[in-house]
Design an enzyme around this catalytic site. Structure first.
Site, short mmCIF file in Angstrom:
data_model
loop_
_atom_site.label_atom_id
_atom_site.label_comp_id
_atom_site.label_asym_id
_atom_site.label_seq_id
_atom_site.Cartn_x
_atom_site.Cartn_y
_atom_site.Cartn_z
N ASP A 1 0.82 -1.12 -0.02
CA ASP A 1 0.04 0.04 -0.13
C ASP A 1 0.99 1.08 -0.06
OD1 ASP A 1 -2.42 1.55 0.22
OD2 ASP A 1 -1.90 1.78 2.18
N ASP B 1 -7.40 -1.53 3.77
CA ASP B 1 -6.22 -2.92 3.31
C ASP B 1 -6.69 -4.02 4.11
OD1 ASP B 1 -4.62 -0.88 1.94
OD2 ASP B 1 -3.70 -0.32 3.86
N ASP C 1 -1.66 -0.56 6.05
CA ASP C 1 -2.12 -0.09 7.36
C ASP C 1 -3.42 0.54 7.57
OD1 ASP C 1 -1.87 2.32 6.03
OD2 ASP C 1 -1.08 3.47 7.60
#
Length: 795
Positions: free
Chosen positions: A515, A690, A686
């Site tokens: 990410d 996600d 995080d």
């Protein structure tokens, strides 16, 4: 004998029989007359208490008799149906007017337990649908409110009461699971007996060297037998039960050779103590049972998560919404909102539902939900999602979807589905049926050969020796010991993996997907360009604000060593910025475009200067990712942020594969597509957005500072935010996998060699007692080498 049985058989025959309760397996004492009646009508069953009888009757009445043939572990003994804490089980409305709840069910010990629990729930009045997951120990129940006695929650209460009567324990997701007291008791007895037996045997071993009088040797043998008896009959009972249930279901698994070895060692100890007066193998037996029970306890503890990720997502949702009514504003639960209704959201509040802005303007922070690092400006016609936070401004929003259909709810559903995936089998799991069958065949052949050539007693001793030396203790320890060594090696370098299975899967990773916000980047804006005199004025006024950009401006001024004066008459105006006075002039700090802050003189409107802010990549990212690629691991950036922002960050980090503007469902689908191609994907993120990707990945790693739901659903947590720990974790996991393969090979080689000697009659009790811990010692030595190998590879 239970009171019910005594009433049925008042005369009490002198030679009772011991049988197992049909439901829970508890021993029941029967008179010969009652035993004969049971033989005549075997389908009637025998029960230790009315609870077990009621549970069996419920299963029979529901037409689920095949449960007794399917199960490979016995259910808990039913107690009184307890509703304490059931009022804490949350119910969420579904689109069809039903209510749905997710809860834990403790006590599920096999797939058949899951099957019968689900069937009983579906058979409960008012229940529309039910799904029970053995992997997570959770149940999802959907019921029609008011279908039973007109009470909204009555169908759920009745369904949970029925499950409780079976011996399983429903509880709310946010209540702690009770430890398995039965397993703890069995392990405690085994450990206590083992410590005492080993102390006694230390004296016996010394007696072989310096001599020991016969009466003392006999005394020590009897004490050892007394201590070992509860270990064999009580502590080892789960292995005997598992072996028997496996045979009933025509399944050979590890419990069978363990049960045979324990039974063989105990039988040999009885024979040696009571008949021949020689040394038995009871010390090895007690140690084996204690170690195996300890391993089972650790495995059980590792499977329990600190909390469920879906529950954490629910906790992230707003607890209250401000609904617009003809008479004014009222506060209601988000579940009470209907499509088309209007809600108001002010600065600092969370959006309670997905919807469209009909009035007002402001900025909404969606980083945890969508991955976009900058707060988004919204106004009439903009669409917003539940869970977003109003940074500034004021909105009136028309609700477009019910709470159960929001993005937040869909993410929770994705997490539940992914969490129900069963764990993949280990090497020991795959070898167990073949190993077990081969061990039994060799032991039988050994007995037959020695019976024909040397007689019954040598045949028994040789067959028992085969079972003992072939006991899969080393094979059973090979995988968990190496995995736990990998756990320690990775943890010391900043990657905390949750279980040995996570270590094993980490060692298989060949693609790392990252990410952007908070993972590759810091996740917060930082000043990248500004003149000192502009920064001084902005910091003097912004120091009164907690806005992320204000904090970044003050941090930069401090980092440059600029003395920050105290501004006066500071007023923060949502949607317009912040104003204040300094050095005899008044200034306004306002937005000047994406990532730009302007310092404007109030009286003239002239721009003194601009401050540019960006979310910067972490300092060590490029080096860490280069090291991963050098180890043969591909890297991709998968983010919900805009394409131009993602491309710029990927270029700085040296990442070639970039996917931008990805929704939570898109991320999970992309990972699924890579898995279908045979790739083993590790996803690192995080945010709330996600969670589904972390759950869908072969290995999910959460940043330690991330959202609670991402941390809870992940297989591991990156402490300190250093991506270099990823490579260290992969190295440790790969070494753990290599050591596991070596350990399994050593275990098989030991078993083949030892069985060969035992088959030839060359293994006596002393040799068997020495060989067993030596084989386990080789496995332990291999596991200890994981840290050394990891240190040598990383340098």
């Amino acid at each position: 004998m239970s009171a019910a049985l005594r009433a049925a058989d008042p005369q009490g025959d002198p030679a009772p029989s011991i049988v197992a309760c049909t439901w829970c397996g508890t021993e029941v004492e029967l008179s010969p007359r009652r035993a004969a009646a049971l033989v005549a009508a075997p389908d009637a069953g025998i029960f230790c208490c009315s609870g077990c009888e009621a549970a069996a009757a419920m299963v029979h009445g529901a037409g689920l008799d095949q449960y007794f043939d399917k199960r490979d572990a016995l259910p808990p003994r039913p107690g009184l149906a307890r509703s304490a804490g059931w009022d804490r089980i949350a119910a969420r409305p579904a689109a069809d007017g039903t209510l749905e709840s997710t809860l834990h069910v403790d006590g599920l010990r096999c797939a058949a337990c899951t099957w019968v629990t689900e069937k009983v729930l579906l058979d409960s009045p008012g229940v529309v649908d039910a799904h029970v997951s053995y992997g997570t120990g959770t149940a999802i129940i959907r019921w029609a409110p008011g279908a039973l006695d007109g009470d909204t929650s009555a169908p759920l209460t009745e369904a949970l009461t029925r499950v409780s009567r079976l011996g399983y324990r429903p509880r709310a997701l946010d209540t702690a699971a009770k430890p398995d007291r039965d397993l703890l008791m069995r392990m405690g007895v085994a450990v206590f007996a083992t410590m005492n037996v080993m102390m006694i045997q230390a004296g016996v071993y010394l007696g072989w060297i310096s001599g020991m009088e016969d009466q003392y040797a006999l005394f020590f043998r009897w004490i050892t037998l007394i201590l070992a008896t509860p270990v064999a009959l009580y502590s080892a009972a789960p292995f005997f039960r598992g072996a028997w249930e496996g045979l009933r279901n025509k399944v050979l698994h590890m419990d069978l050779p363990i049960a045979l070895a324990v039974g063989g060692m105990y039988g040999h100890g009885l024979y040696a103590t009571m008949v021949t007066g020689s040394e038995g193998w009871l010390d090895s037996m007690t140690m084996l049972v204690a170690l195996l029970l300890a391993g089972r306890f650790l495995e059980q503890a590792g499977r329990r998560r600190a909390a469920e990720a879906a529950q954490a997502l629910a906790a992230e949702a707003p607890a209250v919404a401000r609904r617009v009514t003809p008479t004014g504003i009222e506060e209601v639960a988000p579940t009470a909102l209907s499509v088309g209704e209007l809600i108001e959201v002010g600065a600092g509040e969370e959006l309670a539902a997905d919807g469209e802005v009909v009035a007002g303007s402001g900025r909404v922070q969606l980083a945890l939900l969508t991955g976009e690092s900058e707060p988004l400006p919204v106004g009439p016609g903009s669409r917003v999602i539940a869970g977003g936070v109003m940074v500034d401004g004021h909105l009136r929003v028309r609700v477009e979807s019910a709470v159960g259909e929001s993005l937040l709810a869909r993410m929770a559903e994705l997490l539940r589905d992914a969490a129900a995936r069963p764990p993949s089998p280990t090497a020991a799991d795959k070898l167990a049926p073949w190993f077990t069958g081969l061990t039994l065949a060799v032991a039988g052949g050994t007995f037959a050969v020695h019976l024909h050539g040397a007689g019954f007693e040598p045949a028994v001793e040789a067959a028992v020796a085969v079972l003992v030396v072939a006991c899969p203790c080393a094979l059973a320890l090979a995988t968990p010991l190496a995995a736990h060594a990998g756990l320690g090696a990775a943890a010391r370098r900043g990657l905390l993996l949750r279980s040995g299975d996570a270590v094993r899967r980490t060692g298989q990773v060949d693609l790392v997907a990252l990410d952007k916000t908070g993972t590759v980047t810091w996740g917060r804006p930082r000043v990248v360009a500004a003149d000192d005199h502009v920064l001084r004025i902005a910091a003097a006024i912004e120091r009164a604000s907690v806005h992320p950009m204000a904090l970044a401006i003050v941090d930069e001024a401090v980092a440059r060593g600029i003395p920050i004066p105290l501004g006066e008459d500071i007023v923060e105006e949502p949607g317009r910025g912040i104003r204040g006075c300094l050095d005899g002039r008044c200034w306004r700090i306002r937005g000047g475009g994406a990532g730009v802050v302007e310092v404007v003189a109030e009286e003239t409107g002239g721009v003194l200067g601009r401050i540019h802010l960006k979310d910067r990549i972490r300092d060590e990212v490029r080096v860490a990712l280069d090291a991963l690629r050098a180890d043969g691991v591909d890297v991709a950036l998968v983010t919900g942020d805009h394409a131009d922002v993602a491309a710029a960050i990927a270029e700085q980090a040296g990442i070639r594969t970039v996917l931008a503007a990805q929704t939570p469902e898109d991320k999970a689908a992309w990972i699924g597509a890579r898995a279908a191609e045979g790739r083993r994907v590790m996803f690192v993120g995080d945010g709330l957005n996600d969670g589904p990707a972390l759950a869908a990945a072969h290995v999910g790693i959460a940043m330690g500072h991330g959202a609670a739901s991402s941390v809870l659903v992940a297989d591991g947590v990156l402490i300190g935010g250093q991506l270099s720990a990823l490579r260290a974790g992969l190295v440790a996991a790969r070494h753990a996998a290599a050591v596991t393969r070596v350990n399994v090979a050593r275990s098989i080689a030991y078993n083949v060699g030892a069985v060969g000697f035992a088959l030839a009659g060359l293994v006596n009790p002393l040799v068997a007692a020495v060989l067993m811990p030596l084989s386990s010692g080789l496995v332990i030595a291999g596991a200890l080498s994981v840290e050394h190998r990891t240190r040598r590879t990383l340098g």
